[in-house]
Design an enzyme around this catalytic site. Structure first.
Site, short mmCIF file in Angstrom:
data_model
loop_
_atom_site.label_atom_id
_atom_site.label_comp_id
_atom_site.label_asym_id
_atom_site.label_seq_id
_atom_site.Cartn_x
_atom_site.Cartn_y
_atom_site.Cartn_z
N SER A 477 0.89 -1.07 -0.13
CA SER A 477 0.06 -0.04 0.04
C SER A 477 0.81 1.20 0.00
CB SER A 477 -0.84 0.12 1.12
OG SER A 477 -1.95 0.96 1.13
N ASP A 529 -8.83 -5.25 -5.48
CA ASP A 529 -8.07 -4.20 -4.74
C ASP A 529 -8.23 -2.72 -5.26
OD1 ASP A 529 -6.63 -3.13 -2.68
OD2 ASP A 529 -4.99 -4.14 -2.86
#
Length: 559
Positions: A477, A529
């Site tokens: 991330s 995602d």
């Protein structure tokens, strides 16, 4: 479909409010039900139950209650009108709801009378509640006061939540646009943009009230506030319109998905079935030893990316026994904890060293005893992301693992999404990156150099040849984006380094930088995602699609 391109917020008192005229159905319904219940109760009390007519306090208060019946009837009429008008038209077609504001003016005037009744009720309770023997009168007074103040507080809270500090400027700007006054329009537009950025900055500071303000954090507030103000530019938009647009957009996406699945032949199904649909389509050949080893490395280094989250991730992955294992290793409760954390440089961990212990336990639980932690930084600030450095003797690598988003400060770094030039001397084209992550990568590089962390790692065990180990940078991330940018900064000194970027944010690099990064960055995206698909360009597309579905909608928002 209507030609208008905006979603008008309600205008009252020559000011725009952050609420649409079709958002008043539920508030009006709540007040309508409350007043209906109180009207029935008050009628039963006044006309069905006996009260002490010989008591002056009782007679005065009962007359007061009968007058309040008229107020309740007036409230019910106004609230019925507000509900009926608010359900007319559609999200963008506001003309059938134009009369709502005038009914609200009447309702606010009645509210002032209710305020007077509430004050009179409090005065009566103070003077007569103890000496007055009439229980019916006392309960009547308490009921009127409670009902009035409940309504008054609910209205005040609603006004506070829907107040738009730039509302007056917005109304003036729309008026000058109709009159085609270009200079005045430019001035008001500039004032509106500054006001909206200031409003977003105050909101961010309110949500971040628990964090200590620093100069970099204040700069981040300004950056993120400008980003939000830019996103909502030229939109007379209210929060409920966004929610309605998301619902409509989701419905349209589902219908498109169904249409694709119903097709006999389509590229998406072909790709999911393992058939190349373009010349560039390429699948992993796990029978090939090289590609199989690459796949194993991707899975292996994900362990390092997860370990960077420290004790929160460890407890989440081991909810049953994780806490007990950390407690047994904690130096506060055991001697073994001190052995686990020895020869590790730790910055700003908690008193028990839970983060570094969790990182060590993360590897020991998987029997990866060849991984030695060299340095762990738990320092967390805007543009300053936690990370750790480890030596992996099994793979003969030094690994830098950068933590992903785990705190509000990390979120500010994520949201500082403007482009920033990568601080690399030799560039092949225009190399731009996510601003917040460029700053984070520069911070880590500076930390590595000042503390000579990589020198310590490569000189950890000369007998095992650590000076010849390779360098790997990993992250997930926020950590993935920072790791990819850090690999640009360190590659001149470590040309053989490799970066494993798990779920990197969308819009991380400019095209030139992205093409160059293919040589040494492996990005991993899992399923649906959201993070790798989210960037400023995607937000612009989302904004456009949101307006499109709202323009095509001809149903009331309440449905």
């Amino acid at each position: 479909m209507y030609s208008t391109a905006v979603m008008p917020g309600m205008v009252m008192f020559r000011r725009r409010w952050s609420v649409g005229s079709d958002d008043l159905v539920l508030p009006a319904l709540f007040l309508f039900l409350l007043h209906c219940i109180w009207l029935v109760v008050l009628s039963v009390v006044l006309f069905g139950l006996p009260y002490g007519s010989e008591q002056s306090c009782s007679v005065t208060l009962v007359d007061h209650g009968r007058g309040y019946l008229g107020i309740l009837v007036s409230c019910l009429i106004c609230e019925s009108a507000i509900m009926w008008l608010s359900m007319r038209g559609s999200i963008l077609y506001t003309q059938p709801r134009e009369a709502v504001q005038y009914v609200i003016y009447i309702r606010l005037a009645i509210l002032l009378v209710e305020l007077v009744y509430a004050v009179v009720g409090i005065v009566w309770l103070v003077q007569y509640y103890q000496p007055c023997p009439d229980v019916t009168a006392k309960n009547l007074a308490l009921g009127i006061v409670a009902c009035n103040w409940l309504v008054i507080f609910s209205v005040c809270i609603t006004l506070t939540c829907t107040f738009d500090p730039t509302g007056r400027t917005f109304v003036k700007l729309k008026a000058t646009r109709r009159r085609q006054r270009n200079l005045t329009t430019y001035t008001l537009r500039h004032r509106l943009e500054e006001g909206q950025a200031s409003s977003w900055s105050r909101r961010l500071k309110f949500f971040m009230c628990c964090t200590r303000a620093q100069d970099t954090q204040s700069d981040a507030y300004s950056e993120v506030a400008s980003l939000f103000a830019e996103f909502f530019r030229d939109l007379d938009i209210v929060p409920s319109d966004i929610i309605a647009g998301l619902v409509l957009l989701r419905q349209r996406q589902r219908s498109k998905r169904s249409a694709i699945l119903d097709q006999a032949n389509n590229d998406i199904l072909a790709f999911l079935s393992g058939m190349p649909v373009t010349r560039n389509t390429r699948y992993l050949d796990l029978k090939n030893s090289t590609e199989m080893n690459m796949y194993k490395d991707v899975c292996y280094y994900m362990l390092f990316a997860l370990a960077a989250y420290g004790w929160p991730m460890y407890l989440m992955r081991k909810p049953a026994c994780g806490l007990c294992r950390l407690a047994s290793s904690c130096p506060c409760t055991s001697v073994s904890g001190s052995r686990l954390s020895q020869s590790v440089t730790v910055e700003e961990d908690n008193c028990c060293g839970c983060n570094v212990l969790a990182i060590r336990r993360h590897f020991l639980d998987r029997d990866l005893k060849q991984v030695q932690i060299v340095y762990t930084s738990c320092h967390d600030a805007v543009y300053e992301t936690p990370f750790f450095v480890a030596v992996d003797h099994a793979k003969k690598k030094v690994v830098i693992s950068i933590r992903g988003t785990l705190s509000p400060k990390d979120a500010l770094t994520d949201l500082t999404g403007d482009s920033e030039r990568l601080p690399v001397e030799e560039q092949h084209g225009t190399w731009l990156g996510h601003k917040g992550m460029v700053y984070s990568a520069e911070y880590i590089k500076k930390k590595l150099e000042q503390e000579m962390i990589l020198s310590q790692a490569f000189g950890r065990d000369l007998n095992k040849g650590t000076m010849h180990y390779g360098l790997v940078i990993v992250g997930h991330s926020l950590g993935a984006g920072t790791a990819a940018i850090l690999s640009f900064l360190l590659r001149p000194e470590y040309p053989t380094l490799h970066c494993y970027s798990y779920s990197p944010p969308g819009g991380l690099f400019s095209e030139d930088a992205m093409e160059y990064s293919k040589e040494f960055v492996t990005s991993v995206v899992l399923g649906k995602d959201l993070v790798p698909r989210l960037g400023l360009c995607q937000l612009e597309g989302f904004r456009r699609h949101l307006l499109e579905v709202l323009q095509k909608s001809n149903k009331p928002k309440v449905t």
